[in-house]
Motif scaffolding. Structure first.
Motif, PDB file in Angstrom:
ATOM      1  N   PHE A  78      -1.843  -3.169   5.147  1.00 51.80           N
ATOM      2  CA  PHE A  78      -2.570  -2.077   4.498  1.00 51.80           C
ATOM      3  C   PHE A  78      -3.107  -2.598   3.177  1.00 51.80           C
ATOM      4  CE2 PHE A  78      -2.955   1.174   1.294  1.00 51.80           C
ATOM      5  CZ  PHE A  78      -3.790   2.080   1.935  1.00 51.80           C
ATOM      6  N   SER A  79      -4.433  -2.612   3.041  1.00 51.05           N
ATOM      7  CA  SER A  79      -5.034  -2.993   1.767  1.00 51.05           C
ATOM      8  C   SER A  79      -5.251  -1.742   0.932  1.00 51.05           C
ATOM      9  CB  SER A  79      -6.369  -3.691   2.001  1.00 51.05           C
ATOM     10  OG  SER A  79      -7.120  -3.671   0.802  1.00 51.05           O
ATOM     11  N   PRO A  80      -4.811  -1.752  -0.324  1.00 50.38           N
ATOM     12  CA  PRO A  80      -5.079  -0.587  -1.190  1.00 50.38           C
ATOM     13  C   PRO A  80      -6.566  -0.428  -1.492  1.00 50.38           C
ATOM     14  CG  PRO A  80      -3.957  -2.330  -2.421  1.00 50.38           C
ATOM     15  CD  PRO A  80      -3.994  -2.775  -0.983  1.00 50.38           C
ATOM     16  N   SER A 108       0.556   1.590  12.175  1.00 51.11           N
ATOM     17  CA  SER A 108      -0.688   0.817  12.282  1.00 51.11           C
ATOM     18  C   SER A 108      -0.601  -0.479  11.488  1.00 51.11           C
ATOM     19  CB  SER A 108      -1.874   1.625  11.744  1.00 51.11           C
ATOM     20  OG  SER A 108      -2.010   2.829  12.452  1.00 51.11           O
ATOM     21  N   TYR A 109      -0.050  -0.387  10.285  1.00 53.10           N
ATOM     22  CA  TYR A 109      -0.003  -1.546   9.387  1.00 53.10           C
ATOM     23  C   TYR A 109       1.411  -2.097   9.305  1.00 53.10           C
ATOM     24  CZ  TYR A 109      -4.604   0.044   7.809  1.00 53.10           C
ATOM     25  OH  TYR A 109      -5.914   0.429   7.745  1.00 53.10           O
ATOM     26  N   GLN A 110       1.497  -3.403   9.117  1.00 55.18           N
ATOM     27  CA  GLN A 110       2.807  -4.066   9.093  1.00 55.18           C
ATOM     28  C   GLN A 110       3.086  -4.783   7.786  1.00 55.18           C
ATOM     29  OE1 GLN A 110       2.976  -6.140  12.962  1.00 55.18           O
ATOM     30  NE2 GLN A 110       1.564  -4.533  13.603  1.00 55.18           N
ATOM     31  N   GLY A 111       2.376  -4.396   6.742  1.00 50.70           N
ATOM     32  CA  GLY A 111       2.586  -4.974   5.424  1.00 50.70           C
ATOM     33  C   GLY A 111       1.638  -4.302   4.457  1.00 50.70           C
ATOM     34  N   ILE A 112       1.760  -4.685   3.180  1.00 51.42           N
ATOM     35  CA  ILE A 112       0.875  -4.146   2.143  1.00 51.42           C
ATOM     36  C   ILE A 112       0.271  -5.316   1.383  1.00 51.42           C
ATOM     37  CG2 ILE A 112       0.762  -2.787   0.006  1.00 51.42           C
ATOM     38  CD1 ILE A 112       3.133  -1.132   1.071  1.00 51.42           C
ATOM     39  N   VAL A 142       8.457  -3.378   4.911  1.00 46.82           N
ATOM     40  CA  VAL A 142       7.333  -4.291   5.199  1.00 46.82           C
ATOM     41  C   VAL A 142       7.104  -5.222   4.003  1.00 46.82           C
ATOM     42  CG1 VAL A 142       6.145  -2.730   6.792  1.00 46.82           C
ATOM     43  CG2 VAL A 142       5.606  -2.630   4.331  1.00 46.82           C
ATOM     44  N   PRO A 143       6.566  -6.414   4.254  1.00 47.11           N
ATOM     45  CA  PRO A 143       6.296  -7.362   3.167  1.00 47.11           C
ATOM     46  C   PRO A 143       5.046  -6.988   2.356  1.00 47.11           C
ATOM     47  CG  PRO A 143       5.706  -8.331   5.292  1.00 47.11           C
ATOM     48  CD  PRO A 143       6.288  -6.987   5.586  1.00 47.11           C
ATOM     49  N   VAL A 144       4.962  -7.552   1.153  1.00 45.09           N
ATOM     50  CA  VAL A 144       3.831  -7.290   0.253  1.00 45.09           C
ATOM     51  C   VAL A 144       3.217  -8.614  -0.194  1.00 45.09           C
ATOM     52  CG1 VAL A 144       3.067  -6.052  -1.815  1.00 45.09           C
ATOM     53  CG2 VAL A 144       5.119  -5.278  -0.608  1.00 45.09           C
ATOM     54  N   LEU A 145       1.900  -8.708  -0.040  1.00 46.76           N
ATOM     55  CA  LEU A 145       1.155  -9.911  -0.448  1.00 46.76           C
ATOM     56  C   LEU A 145       0.545  -9.665  -1.824  1.00 46.76           C
ATOM     57  CD1 LEU A 145      -0.206 -12.687   0.140  1.00 46.76           C
ATOM     58  CD2 LEU A 145      -1.988 -11.438   1.386  1.00 46.76           C
TER      59      LEU A 145
END
Ligand SMILES: [Zn+2]
Length: 288
Positions: A78-80, A108-112, A142-145
């Motif tokens: 998930f992109s903010p 739907s999303y597996q990370g942020i 979920v992981p965060v980039l």
């Protein structure tokens, strides 16, 4: 880069697919989609023997469009940045958190991410929206980039120390940081994985020499912490040019060259470490 190294990269990029590779940093942004379709991106990934790819898109739903084309190959974050220019105001909008919650709750999303913090610009890392996004990362596991451009390790260490229970990815090894900084991060936070996308000579650089091999300080660090590094291509190109905001981003044209460059420095490591960096660390971290 020397002529010989350049020729080697071209040959490698043109050759058959390399060994399996988890590309943990790609984008499928609206200004890329103007010139390449989701199906074409997926075809490139398959040809290159990409085992899975972490994608962050602006606006965020384009990551799901890529997943519809690529299935299990694509791990959508998930992109903010939920609208075309969302990078400029995501941290001011309550809707960012609401959309993140919906997207994570639906599975739907597996990370942020990717979330950018640039030195001297807003937002700061303690802004409310970002803190709430980290809360969602905790809730949904979920992981965060995170991309932090800073002159030191402090900003990122501040985040990872405050959130020791979250899986955090330090994008581009901090962009312009040196091995000593990253050693500090690794020592301070066991929950962090470091990725080397965009540290190629066309963008941040500073990772490998003209011969394509890791510089001695990086090599020593990677061998000291072989479980803590992953990499990716980050095929965006506009970052290298100025005043091209109105033009499409042709970053995917450079994907093969970028991937070949990463294979080159990984090839030079001991065999057991190569496989960790190409695939195994990413599999473990992203639970694939
Ligand atoms: Zn990126």
């Amino acid at each position: 880069m020397t002529l010989l190294a350049g020729l080697w990269l071209l040959a490698r990029a043109a050759a058959a697919a390399g060994p399996p590779f988890a590309d943990i940093h790609i984008h499928f942004n609206w200004d890329q989609k103007e010139i390449i379709s989701a199906a074409e991106v997926v075809a490139k990934l398959r040809r290159a023997n990409i085992e899975f790819a972490v994608v962050a898109a602006t606006p965020s739903p384009l990551a799901l469009e890529l997943q519809r084309a690529g299935g299990d190959l694509i791990l959508p974050f998930f992109s903010p940045y939920t609208h075309h220019l969302g990078k400029n105001d995501w941290f001011l909008r309550d809707s960012t958190v609401e959309l993140a919650r919906q997207g994570l709750a639906s599975g739907s999303y597996q990370g942020i991410g990717e979330v950018h913090f640039m030195r001297g610009f807003r937002p700061r890392t303690d802004n409310r929206v970002f803190v709430e996004l980290l809360g969602l990362a905790r809730e949904f596991d979920v992981p965060v980039l995170i991309h932090v451009d800073a002159a030191n390790a402090e900003t990122f260490v501040g985040i990872c120390r405050d959130h020791p229970d979250l899986r955090l990815i330090f994008a581009h090894a901090g962009g312009n940081l040196y091995p000593a900084h990253i050693r500090e991060v690794l020592g301070a936070c066991g929950n962090v994985i470091i990725e080397f996308s965009a540290r190629d000579p066309w963008r941040y650089g500073g990772l490998a020499g003209d011969d394509g091999r890791l510089l001695p300080g990086w090599r020593e660090l990677v061998l000291d912490y072989p479980e803590r590094f992953v990499t990716g291509t980050d095929p965006v190109w506009k970052v290298t040019r100025t005043q091209t905001w109105d033009q499409a981003d042709d970053g995917w044209d450079h994907f093969e060259k970028l991937l070949a460059w990463h294979h080159r420095w990984i090839d030079d490591l001991p065999a057991a470490v190569q496989r960790k960096i190409r695939v195994d660390n990413a599999r473990r971290f992203f639970r694939r």
